[in-house]
Design a protein around this motif. Structure first.
Motif, short mmCIF file in Angstrom:
data_model
loop_
_atom_site.label_atom_id
_atom_site.label_comp_id
_atom_site.label_asym_id
_atom_site.label_seq_id
_atom_site.Cartn_x
_atom_site.Cartn_y
_atom_site.Cartn_z
N GLY A 1 0.78 -1.23 0.00
CA GLY A 1 0.00 0.00 0.00
C GLY A 1 0.81 1.27 0.00
O GLY A 1 0.24 2.37 0.12
N LYS A 2 2.13 1.19 -0.16
CA LYS A 2 2.99 2.38 -0.10
C LYS A 2 3.29 2.96 -1.48
O LYS A 2 4.17 3.80 -1.62
N GLU A 3 2.56 2.48 -2.48
CA GLU A 3 2.70 2.97 -3.85
C GLU A 3 4.14 2.79 -4.36
O GLU A 3 4.84 1.90 -3.91
N PHE A 4 4.56 3.65 -5.29
CA PHE A 4 5.88 3.43 -5.91
C PHE A 4 7.01 3.66 -4.91
O PHE A 4 8.08 3.07 -5.04
N ALA A 5 6.77 4.49 -3.90
CA ALA A 5 7.78 4.68 -2.85
C ALA A 5 8.05 3.36 -2.13
O ALA A 5 9.19 3.08 -1.73
N GLY A 6 7.01 2.55 -1.97
CA GLY A 6 7.19 1.23 -1.37
C GLY A 6 8.04 0.32 -2.21
O GLY A 6 8.84 -0.47 -1.69
N ILE A 7 7.88 0.42 -3.53
CA ILE A 7 8.71 -0.38 -4.44
C ILE A 7 10.18 0.00 -4.29
O ILE A 7 11.06 -0.86 -4.20
N LEU A 8 10.44 1.31 -4.25
CA LEU A 8 11.83 1.78 -4.12
C LEU A 8 12.43 1.33 -2.78
O LEU A 8 13.60 0.91 -2.73
N LYS A 9 11.64 1.40 -1.72
CA LYS A 9 12.14 0.98 -0.40
C LYS A 9 12.42 -0.53 -0.38
O LYS A 9 13.41 -0.97 0.20
N LEU B 1 1.28 -6.41 -10.07
CA LEU B 1 0.07 -6.83 -10.78
C LEU B 1 -1.00 -7.32 -9.81
O LEU B 1 -2.19 -7.25 -10.12
N ARG B 2 -0.61 -7.83 -8.66
CA ARG B 2 -1.57 -8.26 -7.65
C ARG B 2 -2.17 -7.07 -6.89
O ARG B 2 -3.20 -7.19 -6.23
N GLY B 3 -1.54 -5.91 -7.00
CA GLY B 3 -2.03 -4.73 -6.29
C GLY B 3 -1.49 -4.62 -4.89
O GLY B 3 -2.10 -3.95 -4.04
N ILE B 4 -0.36 -5.25 -4.61
CA ILE B 4 0.21 -5.20 -3.27
C ILE B 4 0.59 -3.77 -2.89
O ILE B 4 0.37 -3.34 -1.75
N PHE B 5 1.13 -3.01 -3.83
CA PHE B 5 1.59 -1.65 -3.54
C PHE B 5 0.49 -0.61 -3.72
O PHE B 5 0.62 0.51 -3.22
N LYS C 1 -0.71 0.13 -13.78
CA LYS C 1 -0.06 0.50 -15.04
C LYS C 1 1.02 1.54 -14.81
O LYS C 1 2.12 1.45 -15.37
N ARG C 2 0.73 2.52 -13.96
CA ARG C 2 1.71 3.56 -13.67
C ARG C 2 2.93 2.95 -12.97
O ARG C 2 4.07 3.30 -13.28
N MET D 1 3.98 -0.11 -13.22
CA MET D 1 4.71 -0.97 -14.16
C MET D 1 5.61 -0.15 -15.07
O MET D 1 6.74 -0.55 -15.38
N VAL D 2 5.12 1.02 -15.51
CA VAL D 2 5.94 1.90 -16.35
C VAL D 2 7.17 2.38 -15.57
O VAL D 2 8.31 2.33 -16.06
N LYS D 3 6.96 2.80 -14.33
CA LYS D 3 8.08 3.26 -13.50
C LYS D 3 9.03 2.11 -13.17
O LYS D 3 10.26 2.30 -13.15
N LEU D 4 8.46 0.93 -12.91
CA LEU D 4 9.30 -0.23 -12.59
C LEU D 4 10.15 -0.63 -13.79
O LEU D 4 11.31 -1.03 -13.63
N THR D 5 9.59 -0.50 -14.99
CA THR D 5 10.36 -0.80 -16.20
C THR D 5 11.55 0.14 -16.32
O THR D 5 12.67 -0.28 -16.62
N GLY D 6 11.32 1.42 -16.07
CA GLY D 6 12.42 2.38 -16.10
C GLY D 6 13.46 2.08 -15.05
O GLY D 6 14.67 2.17 -15.30
N LEU D 7 12.99 1.71 -13.85
CA LEU D 7 13.92 1.36 -12.77
C LEU D 7 14.74 0.13 -13.13
O LEU D 7 15.96 0.09 -12.89
N ALA D 8 14.09 -0.86 -13.74
CA ALA D 8 14.78 -2.09 -14.12
C ALA D 8 15.87 -1.82 -15.15
O ALA D 8 16.99 -2.33 -15.05
N PHE D 9 15.55 -0.99 -16.15
CA PHE D 9 16.54 -0.66 -17.17
C PHE D 9 17.69 0.15 -16.57
O PHE D 9 18.85 -0.02 -16.96
#
Length: 464
Positions: free
Chosen positions: A217-225, A265-269, A274-275, A277-285
């Motif tokens: 539930g922390k959105e993209f900031a959660g992904i970065l953390k 994709l499960r909606g954990i964050f 879609k937003r 996934m786009v940011k995650l793709t950029g982070l992965a590259f």
């Protein structure tokens, strides 16, 4: 011991005078007494809370509907409880659903693969090294695989929610142990320490699953953390500068990336998939580019580069495997893929193709494919987000490790290094690691209908 149906029948007999039927339905109207009676029918203690939450949700939803139709709150709830039916019968029906479900199909396939690997290893050993060595090999494999199955059963019966609730402390301890093992602080022998370090690093996706859950539930900031938490273990593995540690970084990076995608994709964050996934793709590259630069800066010369790119003497094994693969026949030619390596688990699949033939080899791969895809499918269907993340971490890691790396290595298209392959263990450390992985997977599947998430805030999350 009485069966579940016999116990339910006994309960109905005992409650016969208490719950009487009258025209129009059940006379029971007291909600607390209803819930108490219903919960008494659920044999598994951990499932009772899950069932109580489920039934309470149904009653509240039904009562709300009656209120909208004009009933008072008290009458609406009384009618909603009555509509649920006899508490003993309802409880017995739910008890048949909410109980531990032992994954018999996957377990029997695990036994089959283990027995097949032992049989084939012993046959090959006997042909190459004689009867005495064959007996010794059999005893060794029985002990090693016995330890693996003991670990499976031990892990299968733990409460995996503990890992998620204490993941920060677990992650710190994991990193400390990883550094100590590699530095020789725990194991002095270099080769043993190297193998122990690999055995620990394959558990990194399991740690990452818990870290992801912490940032739900922390959105993209959660992904970065979440990514930040596993950056340090990756850096430690890279600085080891060995073929095994470098390959381990690539292996774990792929697994963790797929796990992160599954969580998004499960909606954990959050719901903005879609937003994210786009940011995650950029982070992965971006991370991929940084990894390429790091590789060219530190590893463009020397031992590691030679191993990774199959250069010079380090490409000899790969070339020999490819040459042998060209001679495979349907029923085998009774020769070994790697002479002198008949007992090594990392070459067992290739030796099966070479010694027993293409048909036997394809059957082994098909068994692994069925096992891992079934595990992946059932993990994907978990309603509990903890179970989903842990099941996906284990199944994705095993798919990458077995169906991609191990198969490619046995056909000469990957770096030759020890890979933790379930049921093909010939080393005690690998047996323990594989037992933990399969045990965690079985634990998730076994507790599908009885373990629930703790009462937590689900803001900005979507559970599909």
């Amino acid at each position: 011991m009485a069966s579940g149906s016999e116990m339910c029948k006994k309960c109905r007999d005992e409650k016969k005078q208490t719950w009487q039927k009258e025209p129009g339905g059940n006379t029971l109207t007291d909600y607390k007494e209803y819930m108490k009676t219903l919960e008494e029918q659920i044999q598994n203690k951990r499932a009772r809370a899950l069932v109580a939450e489920e039934i309470n949700g149904h009653i509240e939803e039904q009562a709300q509907g009656y209120e909208e139709e004009g009933m008072s709150r008290e009458d609406a709830k009384r009618e909603a409880v009555r509509q649920m039916g006899d508490p003993v019968e309802t409880g017995c029906a739910l008890n048949r659903i909410h109980r531990p479900a032992f994954p018999w199909k996957l377990f029997m396939l695990a036994v089959f693969l283990t027995a097949a690997s032992i049989l084939m290893s012993v046959v090959i050993s006997g042909k190459t090294e004689g009867g005495a060595s064959q007996a010794e090999q059999l005893r060794s494999l029985l002990v090693i695989n016995g330890v693996s199955f003991a670990m499976i059963f031990l892990v299968m019966y733990v409460d995996y929610t503990w890992l998620f609730l204490h993941i920060r402390a677990v992650a710190v301890c994991y990193l400390i142990c990883l550094c100590l093992v590699w530095s020789g602080g725990v194991i002095g022998n270099y080769q043993t320490a190297l193998l122990a370090c690999y055995s620990m690093q394959v558990l990194l996706p399991v740690i990452f699953a818990g870290v992801i859950y912490q940032y739900r539930g922390k959105e993209f900031a959660g992904i970065l953390k979440a990514v930040g938490w596993i950056f340090v273990p990756f850096l430690v593995l890279l600085l080891m500068a060995t073929p095994m540690s470098t390959a381990a970084v690539l292996e774990n990076a792929v697994v963790c990336l797929f796990l992160l995608v599954a969580a998004v994709l499960r909606g954990i964050f959050g719901n903005k998939k879609k937003r994210y996934m786009v940011k995650l793709t950029g982070l992965a590259f971006g991370l991929l580019g940084a990894g390429v630069l790091l590789y060219h800066h530190f590893f463009t010369n020397g031992y590691v580069k030679a191993r990774l790119e199959h250069m010079g003497q380090f490409g000899f094994q790969n070339r020999m495997i490819k040459s042998a693969a060209a001679e495979y026949s349907l029923f085998g030619n009774r020769t070994l893929l790697m002479q002198g390596h008949a007992q090594d688990g990392e070459y067992l699949l290739g030796n099966i193709f070479s010694y027993f033939g293409i048909i036997a080899g394809v059957l082994v791969i098909a068994a692994f494919v069925w096992f891992l895809l079934q595990a992946f499918r059932q993990s994907l269907m978990q309603s509990n987000r903890m179970g989903f993340l842990l099941g996906m971490a284990c199944s994705i890691a095993l798919i990458v490790r077995v169906l991609v790396i191990y198969v490619a290595m046995n056909f000469g298209y990957a770096v030759i290094y020890t890979v933790a392959v379930p049921f093909f263990s010939t080393n005690l450390m690998m047996a323990v690691v594989n037992g933990i992985y399969v045990g965690l997977l079985f634990c998730v599947l076994r507790n599908k209908m009885i373990l629930k998430e703790p009462c937590i805030e689900r803001k900005n999350t979507a559970v599909l």
